[in-house]
Design an enzyme around this catalytic site. Structure first.
Site, PDB file in Angstrom:
ATOM      1  N   HIS A 181      -2.955   3.229  -5.894  1.00  0.00           N
ATOM      2  CA  HIS A 181      -3.406   1.937  -5.605  1.00  0.00           C
ATOM      3  C   HIS A 181      -3.550   1.098  -6.431  1.00  0.00           C
ATOM      4  O   HIS A 181      -3.700  -0.374  -6.005  1.00  0.00           O
ATOM      5  CB  HIS A 181      -4.894   2.158  -4.883  1.00  0.00           C
ATOM      6  CG  HIS A 181      -5.198   1.220  -3.624  1.00  0.00           C
ATOM      7  ND1 HIS A 181      -4.517   0.893  -2.747  1.00  0.00           N
ATOM      8  CD2 HIS A 181      -6.145   0.303  -3.906  1.00  0.00           C
ATOM      9  CE1 HIS A 181      -4.937  -0.077  -2.166  1.00  0.00           C
ATOM     10  NE2 HIS A 181      -6.024  -0.781  -3.010  1.00  0.00           N
ATOM     11  N   LYS A 201      -3.025  -2.185   8.663  1.00  0.00           N
ATOM     12  CA  LYS A 201      -4.616  -2.326   9.006  1.00  0.00           C
ATOM     13  C   LYS A 201      -4.561  -3.477  10.067  1.00  0.00           C
ATOM     14  O   LYS A 201      -3.904  -4.450  10.022  1.00  0.00           O
ATOM     15  CB  LYS A 201      -5.334  -2.722   7.696  1.00  0.00           C
ATOM     16  CG  LYS A 201      -5.658  -1.841   6.681  1.00  0.00           C
ATOM     17  CD  LYS A 201      -6.334  -2.212   5.777  1.00  0.00           C
ATOM     18  CE  LYS A 201      -6.930  -1.188   4.725  1.00  0.00           C
ATOM     19  NZ  LYS A 201      -8.025  -1.412   3.908  1.00  0.00           N
ATOM     20  N   HIS A 253      -3.887  -8.905   3.975  1.00  0.00           N
ATOM     21  CA  HIS A 253      -5.129  -9.177   4.267  1.00  0.00           C
ATOM     22  C   HIS A 253      -5.465 -10.205   5.131  1.00  0.00           C
ATOM     23  O   HIS A 253      -4.587 -10.956   5.485  1.00  0.00           O
ATOM     24  CB  HIS A 253      -5.678  -9.603   2.779  1.00  0.00           C
ATOM     25  CG  HIS A 253      -5.821  -8.709   1.754  1.00  0.00           C
ATOM     26  ND1 HIS A 253      -5.681  -8.954   0.488  1.00  0.00           N
ATOM     27  CD2 HIS A 253      -5.998  -7.424   1.916  1.00  0.00           C
ATOM     28  CE1 HIS A 253      -5.922  -7.970  -0.249  1.00  0.00           C
ATOM     29  NE2 HIS A 253      -5.840  -7.114   0.534  1.00  0.00           N
ATOM     30  N   ARG A 303       0.830  -1.295   0.062  1.00  0.00           N
ATOM     31  CA  ARG A 303       0.084   0.131   0.075  1.00  0.00           C
ATOM     32  C   ARG A 303       0.863   1.298  -0.064  1.00  0.00           C
ATOM     33  O   ARG A 303       2.007   1.300   0.380  1.00  0.00           O
ATOM     34  CB  ARG A 303      -0.841   0.114   1.223  1.00  0.00           C
ATOM     35  CG  ARG A 303      -1.895  -1.447   1.442  1.00  0.00           C
ATOM     36  CD  ARG A 303      -2.745  -1.299   2.528  1.00  0.00           C
ATOM     37  NE  ARG A 303      -3.498  -2.157   2.832  1.00  0.00           N
ATOM     38  CZ  ARG A 303      -3.253  -3.540   3.517  1.00  0.00           C
ATOM     39  NH1 ARG A 303      -2.063  -3.412   4.102  1.00  0.00           N
ATOM     40  NH2 ARG A 303      -3.977  -4.318   3.617  1.00  0.00           N
ATOM     41  N   TYR A 355      -9.402  -7.885  -5.494  1.00  0.00           N
ATOM     42  CA  TYR A 355      -8.277  -7.347  -6.303  1.00  0.00           C
ATOM     43  C   TYR A 355      -8.124  -8.364  -7.504  1.00  0.00           C
ATOM     44  O   TYR A 355      -7.303  -7.862  -8.486  1.00  0.00           O
ATOM     45  CB  TYR A 355      -6.925  -7.634  -5.369  1.00  0.00           C
ATOM     46  CG  TYR A 355      -6.697  -6.405  -4.568  1.00  0.00           C
ATOM     47  CD1 TYR A 355      -5.923  -5.489  -4.659  1.00  0.00           C
ATOM     48  CD2 TYR A 355      -7.379  -6.597  -3.372  1.00  0.00           C
ATOM     49  CE1 TYR A 355      -5.920  -4.358  -3.791  1.00  0.00           C
ATOM     50  CE2 TYR A 355      -7.367  -5.619  -2.439  1.00  0.00           C
ATOM     51  CZ  TYR A 355      -6.511  -4.761  -2.493  1.00  0.00           C
ATOM     52  OH  TYR A 355      -6.348  -3.349  -1.848  1.00  0.00           O
ATOM     53  N   ARG A 373      -1.260  -1.970  -6.793  1.00  0.00           N
ATOM     54  CA  ARG A 373      -1.537  -3.047  -5.864  1.00  0.00           C
ATOM     55  C   ARG A 373      -2.434  -4.211  -6.657  1.00  0.00           C
ATOM     56  O   ARG A 373      -2.243  -5.229  -6.522  1.00  0.00           O
ATOM     57  CB  ARG A 373      -2.238  -2.576  -4.484  1.00  0.00           C
ATOM     58  CG  ARG A 373      -2.451  -3.584  -3.388  1.00  0.00           C
ATOM     59  CD  ARG A 373      -2.697  -2.901  -2.193  1.00  0.00           C
ATOM     60  NE  ARG A 373      -3.302  -3.772  -1.234  1.00  0.00           N
ATOM     61  CZ  ARG A 373      -2.555  -4.676  -0.343  1.00  0.00           C
ATOM     62  NH1 ARG A 373      -1.375  -4.363  -0.252  1.00  0.00           N
ATOM     63  NH2 ARG A 373      -3.288  -5.191   0.622  1.00  0.00           N
TER      64      ARG A 373
END
Length: 325
Positions: free
Chosen positions: A257, A182, A291, A155, A300, A260
């Site tokens: 982004h 995250k 994730h 990211r 994705y 990614r």
């Protein structure tokens, strides 16, 4: 229901969310506004689903996606309150239609080559028309930044926050330590030998140009500070224009982004070509991308002509041999 109690419970709720690892970017502001709304509207001291729905739709600036987002935050908070105040109503899902995410732009190899070429024409404030003389770090910074994002799927925020100590190229295997992203997770991202060479070259350029003592950040601006997202965003627009990369006819935007997404799709394609068992390997990709579970990775893996072609080949193998990977 007392106003004081409602504010106390909101404070406790936000503290609990933070303790669970959630990054509270919009929730405090939104939910304080929700509580203020309830103070004026809850005459019977009972919070109803209608209150939440009217608050979600009350913002003059929120579009359909914003209204759905506001209601989703209110729903979680009301579920918490319902345990304390059983008469609290929680609006059911689907009251406001959520807006589907726009399909991401997938960068081709030619796109990436054009972006890297454009990065080498960066001056101190914009683009120049010829190769830059002298010891200007900015072209090297953005060239390395693009290369790292495209080759690892990091990211952009994770990349900005990297310190030199987090880039561990002498370890076996060489890797990047991505700290508390995250859900406050820290993960190790192994890097390919070609990426090691690229990062080592950037470190050598930083040293040669006298940037070693300016900041602990790995990526440094011409002001000798850590790169910021607004600065990168502005530069990205310059690079896209120079590279001739524009949104597609169906609205896919070439954002930072999107690199990614491009990495994830590229990895899946390579696995298809190599005959790798994708179902078994997908959890590894999820961990690599940071994730919490594979389902977060599925979005994705948007459909592209190459992926659809690979799927056709896999189906033909399954139909002909009873074997699909």
């Amino acid at each position: 229901m007392k106003t004081h109690d409602l504010n106390v419970h909101l404070t406790e709720y936000l503290a609990m969310r933070a303790a669970l690892g959630y990054k509270l970017r919009h929730e405090p502001t939104l939910l304080h506004g929700f509580v203020n709304f309830l103070e004026k509207e809850c005459e019977a001291n009972v919070i109803t689903a209608d209150h939440a729905l009217r608050w979600a739709c009350s913002s003059p600036t929120a579009g359909p996606a914003g209204r759905a987002f506001r209601l989703s935050k209110a729903r979680v908070f009301l579920s918490y309150l319902q345990v304390l105040w059983p008469k609290t109503q929680v609006p059911g899902p689907g009251l406001l239609a959520s807006v589907p995410r726009r399909a991401p732009y997938i960068y081709s190899e030619a796109d990436l080559a054009q972006l890297l070429n454009a990065s080498q024409l960066l001056g101190k404030r914009g683009l120049v028309r010829r190769c830059l003389p002298g010891k200007l770090l900015r072209p090297h910074t953005y060239g390395t930044l693009i290369g790292l994002l495209a080759s690892t799927g990091l990211r952009i925020g994770e990349t900005i926050r990297l310190d030199r100590d987090d880039v561990r190229l002498a370890e076996i295997p060489p890797h990047i330590l991505v700290r508390e992203t995250k859900f406050r997770k820290t993960r190790i991202v192994p890097v390919h030998a070609s990426v090691v060479t690229m990062l080592q070259r950037y470190l050598a350029q930083r040293h040669e140009f006298g940037y070693d003592d300016s900041t602990p950040a790995f990526f440094v601006s011409e002001k000798r500070t850590r790169l910021s997202y607004p600065a990168i965003s502005g530069t990205w627009k310059l690079l896209l224009g120079s590279a001739g990369i524009h949104p597609t006819a169906d609205g896919r935007r070439p954002t930072i982004h999107a690199l990614r997404h491009s990495f994830a799709v590229g990895r899946l394609l390579q696995w298809q070509r190599d005959g790798v068992d994708i179902r078994a390997s997908l959890p590894n990709l999820s961990v690599y991308l940071g994730h919490t579970e594979p389902k977060n990775t599925y979005w994705y893996l948007t459909a592209t002509p190459e992926l659809l072609g690979a799927a056709v080949v896999a189906f033909e193998r399954y139909a002909g041999e009873g074997d699909v990977r």
